[in-house]
Write an enzyme that holds these catalytic residues in place. Structure first.
Site, PDB file in Angstrom:
ATOM      1  CG  HIS A   5      18.450 -51.609  -3.393  1.00 43.77           C
ATOM      2  ND1 HIS A   5      18.470 -52.335  -4.563  1.00 43.77           N
ATOM      3  CD2 HIS A   5      17.163 -51.233  -3.219  1.00 43.77           C
ATOM      4  CE1 HIS A   5      17.234 -52.365  -5.072  1.00 43.77           C
ATOM      5  NE2 HIS A   5      16.431 -51.713  -4.273  1.00 43.77           N
ATOM      6  CG  ASN A  14      14.544 -53.130  -8.752  1.00 44.06           C
ATOM      7  OD1 ASN A  14      15.576 -52.653  -8.270  1.00 44.06           O
ATOM      8  ND2 ASN A  14      13.416 -53.188  -8.091  1.00 44.06           N
TER       9      ASN A  14
HETATM   10 FE1  HDE Z   1      14.280 -47.833  -4.053  1.00 41.02          FE
HETATM   11  N1  HDE Z   1      15.242 -46.967  -2.484  1.00 41.02           N
HETATM   12  N2  HDE Z   1      12.519 -47.286  -3.257  1.00 41.02           N
HETATM   13  N3  HDE Z   1      13.278 -48.840  -5.527  1.00 41.02           N
HETATM   14  N4  HDE Z   1      16.000 -48.424  -4.847  1.00 41.02           N
HETATM   15  C1  HDE Z   1      16.570 -46.965  -2.303  1.00 41.02           C
HETATM   16  O1  HDE Z   1      17.825 -45.083  -1.672  1.00 41.02           O
HETATM   17  C2  HDE Z   1      12.344 -46.377  -2.288  1.00 41.02           C
HETATM   18  C3  HDE Z   1      11.940 -48.911  -5.682  1.00 41.02           C
HETATM   19  C4  HDE Z   1      16.187 -49.048  -6.034  1.00 41.02           C
HETATM   20  O2  HDE Z   1      22.529 -48.795  -5.710  1.00 41.02           O
HETATM   21  C5  HDE Z   1      16.986 -46.080  -1.161  1.00 41.02           C
HETATM   22  O3  HDE Z   1      20.005 -44.501  -1.657  1.00 41.02           O
HETATM   23  C6  HDE Z   1      10.948 -46.110  -2.077  1.00 41.02           C
HETATM   24  C7  HDE Z   1      11.595 -49.393  -6.988  1.00 41.02           C
HETATM   25  C8  HDE Z   1      17.583 -49.305  -6.250  1.00 41.02           C
HETATM   26  O4  HDE Z   1      22.405 -47.090  -4.333  1.00 41.02           O
HETATM   27  C9  HDE Z   1      15.664 -45.459  -0.691  1.00 41.02           C
HETATM   28  C10 HDE Z   1      10.299 -46.924  -2.958  1.00 41.02           C
HETATM   29  C11 HDE Z   1      12.788 -49.619  -7.611  1.00 41.02           C
HETATM   30  C12 HDE Z   1      18.223 -48.793  -5.120  1.00 41.02           C
HETATM   31  C13 HDE Z   1      14.671 -46.111  -1.612  1.00 41.02           C
HETATM   32  C14 HDE Z   1      11.277 -47.645  -3.700  1.00 41.02           C
HETATM   33  C15 HDE Z   1      13.828 -49.281  -6.680  1.00 41.02           C
HETATM   34  C16 HDE Z   1      17.211 -48.246  -4.270  1.00 41.02           C
HETATM   35  C17 HDE Z   1      17.800 -46.752  -0.104  1.00 41.02           C
HETATM   36  C18 HDE Z   1       8.803 -47.092  -3.134  1.00 41.02           C
HETATM   37  C19 HDE Z   1      13.040 -50.187  -9.007  1.00 41.02           C
HETATM   38  C20 HDE Z   1      19.705 -48.851  -4.804  1.00 41.02           C
HETATM   39  C21 HDE Z   1      19.195 -46.207  -0.240  1.00 41.02           C
HETATM   40  C22 HDE Z   1       8.144 -45.930  -3.523  1.00 41.02           C
HETATM   41  C23 HDE Z   1      12.544 -49.358 -10.054  1.00 41.02           C
HETATM   42  C24 HDE Z   1      20.445 -47.727  -5.425  1.00 41.02           C
HETATM   43  C25 HDE Z   1      19.102 -45.188  -1.246  1.00 41.02           C
HETATM   44  C26 HDE Z   1      21.923 -47.878  -5.131  1.00 41.02           C
HETATM   45  C27 HDE Z   1      17.468 -47.616  -3.040  1.00 41.02           C
HETATM   46  C28 HDE Z   1      13.374 -45.807  -1.564  1.00 41.02           C
HETATM   47  C29 HDE Z   1      10.947 -48.618  -4.678  1.00 41.02           C
HETATM   48  C30 HDE Z   1      15.202 -49.426  -7.015  1.00 41.02           C
HETATM   49  C31 HDE Z   1      15.336 -45.658   0.778  1.00 41.02           C
HETATM   50  C32 HDE Z   1      10.375 -45.154  -1.057  1.00 41.02           C
HETATM   51  C33 HDE Z   1      10.191 -49.563  -7.574  1.00 41.02           C
HETATM   52  C34 HDE Z   1      18.213 -49.991  -7.434  1.00 41.02           C
HETATM   53  O5  HDE Z   1      15.642 -44.073  -0.880  1.00 41.02           O
END
Ligand code: HDE
Length: 702
Positions: free
Chosen positions: A88, A161
């Site tokens: 992202h 999302n």
């Molecule tokens: Fe994320 N995800 N994600 N994700 N995600 C990040 O956090 C993570 C997942 C989502 O505009 C990170 O600050 C893991 C699902 C959005 O700043 C990080 C897993 C969904 C955003 C991270 C998921 C998301 C992130 C990277 C699996 C939809 C951007 C930078 C368990 C429901 C937020 C940060 C923004 C961002 C980890 C799966 C949505 C690395 C470990 C499912 C919208 O922490």
């Protein structure tokens, strides 16, 4: 001593640089009350006399280390970048508010849901997942839809999302998924694209991804604008009321302007013409006062429903169809202000799934549980220390009191003697068993195991349900997207492995893709752990086209004009579109504009080479006979028309524009609307409400 003329020039330049443009208005200068421009200072506040020349011994001599102003300026510049988000990275944010419709006290004690009409400040960041910070907006990708609500009980982040399911069921697989989709590590390409071997290798070895793949290969992954997409919390959460009764909940954001996507051929061209297409769209809309709006809807259900539902409500690769549990609107989110500074706000905003207020709680979804660890951890790396909540965009807007202190960039240490509790001084905050956050007291017991629940084992049934819920056009787009992506995969066995999954989803889909890829011997269907079901009924809510807005509000028409165009008709067209809430952008042979039939000057926003029709939802050709003649010789004008036609857009045209239509290969159909009178303008507008003439697609064969 500097020579006099050079010195004079320096001073003048410095003055010009001093003048900062006031926010957003593009003209007014930010000045001190007495008409003087503001004084340039160092970060320490020291006034600066010369910002153009370093301190040297003689005008051609060595630079002095004593030049503290130079050192501070360069030091700060050298440290301007912080790590981009691992996923992202490319995002765009806006401020706004959430307004509660009715009290939800029956379900939750969260303060934000207690009073009808109450407004809570909000910040939203939309994003793509795979590309880096500088990648283009129209990648085929999931869009992040992260909302921070600054409630009276602390920040509540719904980090969702635009797709309601996810690729994997367990957080431990996330690094592998992300490694696979990002650029391949030995060659560092392709960037921001899933069309490569590593991604499809991983996916083809991961049957649990199949439902998500259907969504990502659909037009949901190439939205027309952030304003026209849904958002989903994905996981099952809980609402907990004052009596400690808990209800399961899924969160949905529904755009008031309705859903809309572009087609792939268009997306590819938009990326070239305007890589910032989505962020520009949001910027333009908000600055024009067209504030985009979403309704927060909740799907509420109890344990009894959870036990009886066909799939596990903890499995993030499954939805609950809206026909089974209707999403109830509980409030609206309005975005009405762009950040003052992109870095300070959009880049530094830190969303965390674990930010929930009392009255909202987690479920045992293993993906959510993993995320609750990851988001705190990632902020430390990105924002550099434990005090990232002191950055204004992350700071709660409610009172907060705690004994956390010190660390990098501490700005809010406890005041006074007490920095611990309990203490004998009667100082400082104390916990409160009633007001404070209490976790839903679920009974948990069992062995420690590394196992996936059997109830997570069906990977094909809902993928099929999604596919059969689409219109024929949308199904075709899914097949074409799969064909395109897999055609970029160089290893035949990966293509074939994917086709065997597709056959398990829908035989027709698998066969079509195999045929288009030129696979002669159809592979076997993929083995399924659980026999896929074919009795799940179609759900209209899953189709963008079936859930169309029947309105052209918020959309944009590109009007190609030439000297001598009909001024009266143009005014009528502009007035009708304005009434609908749509906008017009004038495209002309030259950026200086054109002279209309009544001698008036029509200013242009784009010159034809810079304003291709892919930037618009519909087009109008307002040309004089000479203009049409001239433009039909120009490739950019012919492409303007040919692309609008191929992308199934509605095209209005003055009768004189016919030569250009002919040269562009346009065949008359109900979407090509001659403009002779005000009546024709209305016919055009009514057609535009359908957004695209999909019936044309079979003819243009994109
Ligand atoms: Fe994320 N995800 N994600 N994700 N995600 C990040 O956090 C993570 C997942 C989502 O505009 C990170 O600050 C893991 C699902 C959005 O700043 C990080 C897993 C969904 C955003 C991270 C998921 C998301 C992130 C990277 C699996 C939809 C951007 C930078 C368990 C429901 C937020 C940060 C923004 C961002 C980890 C799966 C949505 C690395 C470990 C499912 C919208 O922490």
């Amino acid at each position: 001593m500097a020579r006099t003329p050079a010195k004079a020039a320096t001073t003048k330049v410095a003055k010009i640089h001093d003048q900062k443009l006031a926010r957003g208005d593009g003209g007014e200068l930010h000045q001190m009350a007495d008409g003087e421009t503001e004084l340039l200072t160092t970060a320490q506040g020291g006034p600066i006399a010369d910002d153009q020349n370093t301190l040297k011994i003689g005008e051609r001599g060595p630079t002095l280390i004593e030049d503290f102003h130079f050192r501070e300026k360069i030091f700060h510049f050298d440290h301007e970048r912080i790590p981009e988000r691992v996923v992202h990275a490319r995002g765009y944010g806006a401020h706004g508010y959430f307004e509660t419709y009715e009290s939800l006290a029956k379900y939750t004690r969260a303060d934000i849901f207690q009073r009808a009409g109450e407004r809570t400040p909000a910040f939203v960041r939309f994003s793509t997942v795979a590309g880096s910070k500088g990648s283009f907006d129209l990648a085929r990708d999931v869009r992040g839809f992260a909302v921070k609500l600054y409630t009276q009980e602390g920040n509540w982040d719904i980090v969702g999302n635009n797709i309601p399911v996810f690729f994997i069921q367990d957080a431990i697989r996330f690094p592998d998924l992300v490694h696979a989709v990002k650029e391949e590590p030995d060659r560092a390409f392709p960037q921001g694209q899933s069309a490569h071997d590593n991604f499809w290798d991983f996916i083809s070895l991961t049957p649990e991804s199949m439902h998500m793949i259907m969504w990502v290969m659909s037009d949901r992954a190439i939205p027309r604008s952030f304003r026209f997409m849904e958002g989903f919390g994905v996981h099952t959460f809980r609402l907990v009321n004052a009596k400690e009764e808990s209800t399961f909940v899924k969160f949905h954001w529904k755009p008031k302007l309705g859903l809309q996507s572009v087609v792939w051929n268009e997306a590819v061209k938009i990326n070239g013409a305007d890589p910032d297409f989505h962020r520009r769209d949001l910027w333009d809309a908000i600055n024009a006062g067209d504030f985009p709006e979403w309704e927060l809807c909740v799907q509420l259900f109890d344990q009894e429903f959870a036990d009886s539902f066909d799939f596990d409500i903890l499995d993030p690769t499954k939805i609950i169809p809206e026909e089974i549990i209707e999403p109830i609107p509980v409030g609206r989110l309005v975005l009405d202000r762009m950040p003052d500074n992109f870095f300070a706000e959009t880049e530094q905003v830190a969303f965390m799934t674990q930010n929930v207020p009392p009255g909202v709680d987690f479920s045992n979804d293993p993906l959510l549980q993993g995320r609750n660890f990851s988001y705190l951890d990632t902020q430390l790396k990105r924002l550099g220390g434990p005090n990232f909540t002191h950055i204004p965009i992350n700071a709660p807007k409610c009172p907060m009191h705690h004994f956390q202190q010190d660390g990098h960039m501490a700005m809010r240490n406890p005041v006074g003697r007490a920095n611990y509790q309990p203490n004998s001084w009667g100082l400082g905050p104390r916990e409160h068993p009633q007001k404070g956050f209490r976790s839903s007291a679920d009974a948990e017991a069992g062995q420690k195991v590394r196992l996936r629940a059997e109830s997570f084992a069906d990977h094909y049934s809902q993928a099929r349900q999604f596919f059969i819920s689409q219109t024929v056009t949308e199904q075709k787009h899914i097949a074409m997207a799969l064909t395109f992506e897999l055609s970029k995969v160089e290893t035949p066995v990966i293509r074939e492995r994917m086709v065997s999954h597709l056959l398990s989803i829908d035989e027709g889909l698998g066969e079509t893709v195999a045929e288009k890829l030129g696979i002669k011997n159809l592979p076997e269907k993929a083995d399924a752990a659980v026999e896929p079901r074919d009795d799940l009924p179609a759900s209209d809510a899953l189709s963008i086209v079936k859930s169309g807005p029947d309105s052209f509000k918020g959309r944009k028409v590109g009007v190609l004009v030439s000297d001598g165009c009909d001024a009266d008709l143009l005014k009528k067209l502009e007035a009708a579109l304005k009434k609908e809430g749509a906008t017009v952008e004038i495209v002309a042979p030259k950026i200086g504009g054109v002279e209309a039939s009544d001698g008036s000057l029509i200013a242009a926003k784009q010159m034809i080479d810079g304003g291709p029709s892919v930037l618009y939802d519909a087009v109008a050709l307002m040309l004089s006979p000479e203009g049409a003649e001239q433009l039909s010789k120009e490739a950019a004008a012919r492409d303007f028309v040919a692309d609008a036609f191929a992308h199934c857009k509605f095209i209005a045209h003055s009768e004189a524009a016919q030569p250009l239509l002919d040269k562009a290969g346009v065949e008359a159909d109900e979407g090509i609307i001659p403009l002779r009178s005000a009546n024709d303008v209305w016919t055009f507008l009514e057609s535009c409400r359908k957004l695209r003439l999909w019936a044309r697609e079979a003819k243009v064969k994109l």
